[in-house]
Design an enzyme around this catalytic site. Sequence first.
Site, PDB file in Angstrom:
ATOM      1  N   CYS A 195     -24.471  76.505 -15.159  1.00  0.00           N
ATOM      2  CA  CYS A 195     -24.571  76.523 -16.623  1.00  0.00           C
ATOM      3  C   CYS A 195     -25.543  77.591 -17.130  1.00  0.00           C
ATOM      4  O   CYS A 195     -25.361  78.144 -18.209  1.00  0.00           O
ATOM      5  CB  CYS A 195     -24.954  75.139 -17.151  1.00  0.00           C
ATOM      6  SG  CYS A 195     -26.333  74.368 -16.317  1.00  0.00           S
TER       7      CYS A 195
ATOM      8  N   HIS B  60     -29.126  75.928 -23.189  1.00  0.00           N
ATOM      9  CA  HIS B  60     -30.032  76.615 -22.267  1.00  0.00           C
ATOM     10  C   HIS B  60     -30.429  77.963 -22.858  1.00  0.00           C
ATOM     11  O   HIS B  60     -29.576  78.777 -23.225  1.00  0.00           O
ATOM     12  CB  HIS B  60     -29.335  76.857 -20.931  1.00  0.00           C
ATOM     13  CG  HIS B  60     -29.189  75.641 -20.075  1.00  0.00           C
ATOM     14  ND1 HIS B  60     -29.693  74.405 -20.411  1.00  0.00           N
ATOM     15  CD2 HIS B  60     -28.592  75.468 -18.851  1.00  0.00           C
ATOM     16  CE1 HIS B  60     -29.411  73.537 -19.442  1.00  0.00           C
ATOM     17  NE2 HIS B  60     -28.754  74.150 -18.507  1.00  0.00           N
TER      18      HIS B  60
END
Lengths: 345, 345, 345, 345
Positions: A142, A235
């Site tokens: 990710c 993120h």
Amino acid sequence: MHRATGSVGQRFVQLLDGHPWFRVVALTGADHRAGRAYGETCHWIFPEPMPTWAARLPVLPSSPEAVDCPLVFSALPADIARQVEPKFAHHGSLVCTNASAFRREPDVPVLLPEVNPEHASLVDVQRERHNWRGAIVANPNCTSTGMTVALKPLQDAFGLRRIFAVSLQALSGAGYPGVASLDVIDNVLPYVEGEEAKLEWEPRKMLGKLNGDTVSLGDFAVSAQANRVPVSDGHLVCLTVELREPAGVEAAHQALAAYHPPEISCDLPSAPHPAILVRDEQDRPQPRLDRLAGGGMTTVVGRLRPDPLFDFKMVVLSHNTVRGAAGGSIYNAELLVKLGLVAGA
Amino acid sequence: MHRATGSVGQRFVQLLDGHPWFRVVALTGADHRAGRAYGETCHWIFPEPMPTWAARLPVLPSSPEAVDCPLVFSALPADIARQVEPKFAHHGSLVCTNASAFRREPDVPVLLPEVNPEHASLVDVQRERHNWRGAIVANPNCTSTGMTVALKPLQDAFGLRRIFAVSLQALSGAGYPGVASLDVIDNVLPYVEGEEAKLEWEPRKMLGKLNGDTVSLGDFAVSAQANRVPVSDGHLVCLTVELREPAGVEAAHQALAAYHPPEISCDLPSAPHPAILVRDEQDRPQPRLDRLAGGGMTTVVGRLRPDPLFDFKMVVLSHNTVRGAAGGSIYNAELLVKLGLVAGA
Amino acid sequence: MHRATGSVGQRFVQLLDGHPWFRVVALTGADHRAGRAYGETCHWIFPEPMPTWAARLPVLPSSPEAVDCPLVFSALPADIARQVEPKFAHHGSLVCTNASAFRREPDVPVLLPEVNPEHASLVDVQRERHNWRGAIVANPNCTSTGMTVALKPLQDAFGLRRIFAVSLQALSGAGYPGVASLDVIDNVLPYVEGEEAKLEWEPRKMLGKLNGDTVSLGDFAVSAQANRVPVSDGHLVCLTVELREPAGVEAAHQALAAYHPPEISCDLPSAPHPAILVRDEQDRPQPRLDRLAGGGMTTVVGRLRPDPLFDFKMVVLSHNTVRGAAGGSIYNAELLVKLGLVAGA
Amino acid sequence: MHRATGSVGQRFVQLLDGHPWFRVVALTGADHRAGRAYGETCHWIFPEPMPTWAARLPVLPSSPEAVDCPLVFSALPADIARQVEPKFAHHGSLVCTNASAFRREPDVPVLLPEVNPEHASLVDVQRERHNWRGAIVANPNCTSTGMTVALKPLQDAFGLRRIFAVSLQALSGAGYPGVASLDVIDNVLPYVEGEEAKLEWEPRKMLGKLNGDTVSLGDFAVSAQANRVPVSDGHLVCLTVELREPAGVEAAHQALAAYHPPEISCDLPSAPHPAILVRDEQDRPQPRLDRLAGGGMTTVVGRLRPDPLFDFKMVVLSHNTVRGAAGGSIYNAELLVKLGLVAGA
């Protein structure tokens, strides 16, 4: 769809609800859940209600005998994926997986449609080598996802030499229940297990060149440090970039803002619009404000500024369970269908 | 003590309570507070109660006419510090300041007793040049502090060439009320105003060599990115270090763990024991668990590991309002007293 | 729209974007912002981008000379509202206000369309008494809103006698910048200024009976305690309810789940569907999961269970800046248009 | 000490470090940990380092064969406590337990030394009935603790009739790992399993009258609602109190502030000073600011104000793992030693 009960699995269910091309016919889960209805055994974590079609589906074991589909999405843990996914590929399913188990296999593409759709041709290499009718196609970690999308236009325009990356990663990246609340209240954790090695290697494979039946790793190096912060989703990665052909902030900004993904990836149902969004405010991107750009599929870049050591600094944000996990796998599957690589589709 | 009502000012009051050498005789504050008792006008933010001696002191204006002391601590904003601090220095006070206003003046030492106590001799240069009886001595920015302490043993042992630094900074660094809660709930901010320039320059001055009446900047370069995270106290910095004389993780670990500050700084009341604490767990230091090491004065280092681009990576934690602000100024003042640079002390 | 730059003002702008009946022609702000474009002077706090029409509007002063509209939304602070809103009412505008300034005026309706639309007739009383062409219509305090909606079906079915209410209120209720992050990290605040008096009085007015030109307060009593918790949006209220005609949990559940608002309020553009949502899980409603039910306009009730002292306990959640503020005012305005009380609409 | 590896167990180890009367000679843990050193198998969660004596102790199984001590502290889960604790009592140990397993047994005292030290005499009843040499003494639920201490002076002075209690409970009350971070980020949970029944019953036992060999439940009723909030330590309870003999806020304030616990409990090592601290600021107590009052053993009360339904409202704060768990058990043990009820002490 495999391991549909976890946090990524639930995101798959959510994103596949009403998908124009795909219809979910089977959900699998851990053995102790098998046989129960998904709606009864799954602790649903999203504000939006669980789709009713999903609630009614029985949870099946993750075996080709139980699940026979041309296309399989996998949110399995790496160790189980290593056992299970090849069986499905052998049995004829195209497995679009989040698991890291096979990313380092030379004939498994680590695929981002807006970056390296040509790597999809490794599917044929894989089929020939293993005598499979199906195949395994991975999406990257990710955190690798956002930074690789953001590096692609820079590589195209100037070449990459060296990258420093420090991540501030969201809690959902650790799954559910994942991180204990007592560990992150009034705190950050300077450690994410196994993450830094992935960030230092995966971008090189994705930005590497396809040579016949293998990929030459990109000719640049990455140094990564990973942190966990008390943010639900999104993120953030602080990047410092050294180019092969030196360029200033303006040229980099232009390359990023003007990035147009390969034509074949642009009109797929999950294609982000834009692929890259460049924000010019001095305090953006921020996870809470920018993670849902482009439905969570857009990579948001900001804070381009000169660097005293390398060419420039920038900050990249990507939604870790949408673009960086379930949404990424679905986008990959759409590309593979369009390329005619999914049987019967 | 100047601007005693802010978050750093309150930390000064707290740390000076019961100090073996110093007794607070005057507190100053913004004009609209002047004349009221400190206990009435100050919104005290710590769990421990306000010292009763402080509660009773009247808040005075920040002028030498109102406050005549041999030693003055300053937590003034930079723009006001620029006006006020020279007046006090001229008037005979030694000003130990947190403000950034004069850090770039060639004859103002930016002082960390465990790093560069010899820079204190700039006080004499300053006095001669300005014909002052007092002087201005600065402590560095709160984020510069921890990273500079951690870099010192590495510079001594191997020399420094290039440093990448990415910070995860606590809320208290922005003062009170500071950051709005709506801005950091479920979020991080990839921007701290003015911070990165300080992190790229201050360590070079502190680790620079004193040549007669000036300091040659350290012969290394720093690249910094600053972030704000939802943590109350404790700045974390992810560092990647390139040395002049290459060294591995073990040698770096040894240099850090064995660091012994200059003798003159070791037995001062605020001297941290140890100056540097190296932790070997893979997930430390963490702000909530490690910020109070050594009473908040110890610099905590951890996660030493090899780096693919430079020599190694590490993570540094320092308490931003203790070691990085009020405690640092007090430690500086103790050094200056010991060196005989404070009039009448 | 008044004070469009604050957190509630921004919510108005967001909710009015694309509204089927209303078009925003003017935005006002504090004097120091007047003359600048809204897009330049407003620190926009939502993830969704500021509507472009709003960004271009100039910020005007809050005076009838500057703004001449049949319908005015107000997010003014109470003290300024007290000065400004009557001028607009006199000048011919129907003012739908969030401010608490006039809620206790006998001829100002405190209006929730799904609860007491008949109170809108006080507009005529007001016009006659003051010789106004416009009028002032208030929506209740954000915490009063949810609990009053949830109490309405119970009052209808069983009558109310005594209510205990303890709130856990979101940060956005304090505006922006509002609560300092250092005050709520790892903390809750057992105090919200002025709130408890509102919660103990406003529900009695809204659930009171209209007698000609005045409202008799509801014949029940409320005891309230208000707390602030680190949640961005969504006020939770723990209620314990004593009815006039005793009823068990099942009867209460049925009354709540079957609640049908007055017909006139049901097909307005902002009408929530359902008005009340009853959840049966033992740990719902939760702010993060349930605040956007019905687009943030639905009142969510859960945890109905017997009580040893009164009839039963329950938990109510309502989105404080949508249903409890801007969305509530807009819903009120829609009702007033439908009732023919807005000039020229 | 039993189940020393959990969050309450660790708090026991921390509080017993350097205890003037007690020395820890054995630690027990879950079977899969048995045989390993405590320092190796325990994930230590506090900032202060694990005591070295504890790190070296081997983890033993929780059986009287393995552990033979006159005094045993228990942090066992309720279901295991139900099996294990009677064996220890039979074998001769006085078991001071946090577990809820036996709190409802008529001959097991639920003990708060500053409230009901006379209930300790049930130990003799227990010994006679079961023919035990040891005994089981429980401390109450962590949330019951603070509210019961605060109610005691009011019962003494005015008698209690009815109490409404709504709690805002800290994360550490759920143990470690306990609550998932994704469940409480930007959220509160209106549910704590099993808690409300305890809050409605335990205070009645502790404030009940000892009649020979049994306790008559206190003649008052409690209604409780329990919530979980994102706070590390410190349970806050909003109370509304109806007295038998009506009293105003001032009289209640005086009764609370002047409370003097029974003489026998006052000079024990863990006795809080003061037992009750009354704060007069309008926004206190707060968990982060007040939980460590009296070393975490003091009960902090504030916000006394009139109530429209009952006599008055107030807010109570108590440190849930110190006063409400490990510290409470230790305080109980000290009382029992002083009363001569611990063999060989």
